[in-house]
Design a protein around this motif. Sequence first.
Motif, PDB file in Angstrom:
ATOM      1  N   ARG A 163      -2.168  -1.697   1.040  1.00  0.00           N
ATOM      2  CA  ARG A 163      -1.083  -1.709   0.040  1.00  0.00           C
ATOM      3  C   ARG A 163      -1.063  -3.027  -0.729  1.00  0.00           C
ATOM      4  O   ARG A 163      -0.786  -3.046  -1.929  1.00  0.00           O
ATOM      5  CB  ARG A 163       0.262  -1.457   0.720  1.00  0.00           C
ATOM      6  CG  ARG A 163       0.440  -0.001   1.170  1.00  0.00           C
ATOM      7  CD  ARG A 163       1.749   0.196   1.898  1.00  0.00           C
ATOM      8  NE  ARG A 163       2.873  -0.243   1.081  1.00  0.00           N
ATOM      9  CZ  ARG A 163       4.017  -0.712   1.578  1.00  0.00           C
ATOM     10  NH1 ARG A 163       4.172  -0.843   2.886  1.00  0.00           N
ATOM     11  NH2 ARG A 163       4.986  -1.080   0.771  1.00  0.00           N
ATOM     12  N   ASP A 196      -3.824  -2.830  -3.251  1.00  0.00           N
ATOM     13  CA  ASP A 196      -3.458  -1.968  -4.385  1.00  0.00           C
ATOM     14  C   ASP A 196      -2.490  -2.681  -5.329  1.00  0.00           C
ATOM     15  O   ASP A 196      -2.588  -2.542  -6.553  1.00  0.00           O
ATOM     16  CB  ASP A 196      -2.836  -0.664  -3.882  1.00  0.00           C
ATOM     17  CG  ASP A 196      -3.838   0.231  -3.163  1.00  0.00           C
ATOM     18  OD1 ASP A 196      -5.056  -0.020  -3.299  1.00  0.00           O
ATOM     19  OD2 ASP A 196      -3.403   1.171  -2.472  1.00  0.00           O
ATOM     20  N   GLN A 234      -2.922  -0.200   6.851  1.00  0.00           N
ATOM     21  CA  GLN A 234      -2.240   0.195   5.619  1.00  0.00           C
ATOM     22  C   GLN A 234      -1.506  -0.977   4.983  1.00  0.00           C
ATOM     23  O   GLN A 234      -1.335  -1.028   3.764  1.00  0.00           O
ATOM     24  CB  GLN A 234      -1.260   1.331   5.911  1.00  0.00           C
ATOM     25  CG  GLN A 234      -0.682   2.008   4.667  1.00  0.00           C
ATOM     26  CD  GLN A 234      -1.736   2.712   3.838  1.00  0.00           C
ATOM     27  OE1 GLN A 234      -2.766   3.128   4.356  1.00  0.00           O
ATOM     28  NE2 GLN A 234      -1.496   2.842   2.550  1.00  0.00           N
TER      29      GLN A 234
END
Length: 378
Positions: free
Chosen positions: A334, A337, A330
């Motif tokens: 992130r 993103d 993750q």
Amino acid sequence: MNKKIKIISLTLLLTATFALPLSGCSQKTTAATTATSSSTDQTSIAPTYKDVVFASVNNDNGDKKDLKMNIFKPQVKTEATPVLVYIHGGGWAMSDYQGDDAPKDSNAPKAPAQNQAGQPTGQMSGDNTSSYKIFKSILNNGIAFVSIDYRLNSEAAFPAQIYDVKGAIRYIRAHAKEYGLDPDKIAVCGTSAGAHLAAELATTGDIKELEGDEGGNLDYSSKVMACVDFYGPTDLLTMSNEMDPLLQSHVDAVATHDSTDSNESKLLGFTQKGQGIGVLREIRDKNETNSPYWDKVKLAELASPVNNVTSDDPPMFIAHGGHDTLVPIQQSLRLRDALIKAGIENIFMSNSKAPHGYQGEDVNKAALTWVTNKLLAK
């Protein structure tokens, strides 16, 4: 919209993967990429310039330390060459710039296994090839390889590490003519803790408080033109909460990342009784701005690349294994993103079976091809 982004990303990836053959491939290079690969594998060559001191610094206890780098020039290259700078991993707690080229000591204890809680290393598990050697193979594409040192978390607290890394980039740029390097074509790469520093470097080119003056050369920029991040932490405050419980229990994740013994806590110099990353996250989540530790909260945020992304950052290649039990995937998702939101070109690759270590030949080749194309682009 998401479908469109995925299609574009796949197209870019396929283009990057096949645009430039790596050493050992029989295809000819395209006109757009003019790498001249040697017929001999150069991953075992000795440094062209060895143990170059780029800065003399003080540890937090007052001890002095010379920061060094090894510079490798590709064989039969006489003109100024682009540069890939490698930042070693090791949880900010171990290893140095020498990598696989360090003198061998047959009596030295073996490094701990990859993916062991709290001890990420540069060694790629599942294979005998280290990340150092993988990135050093960029020499086969006519690009210089430079491996740099930085203060470990037992020697100095952040931001010392990013100061050191930026000092190394400035030194390379200031002395480029002396070493036959191209000061306008510098990219950075790293794995694990080294990838954290590589991404931090790439996303903080305009943050003066993270520049430092280590090594001087302050008239030169510390910015880079591309970054390769292999499974690096991107948010120091959220590692335990983002770990997949199917890969590691929450209790173990908390022990690895939130305690005063965690490498993140040591990096921030927050290791006394009643401290630790978990304390800072709680203060942050409750917005306790009056806490005596609020400055440490802000330091942890500043030390997290995901918080520093801006529209002028360089393109990035991110790789993260689906079975990483040390740095949650993750963290990389992130960062991806955030880059997309800021309009920054990026490629994300995940080998679903890869641990915190060896990512597989497809990922390795794609990353090397991508950064080679960036460095050789006119």
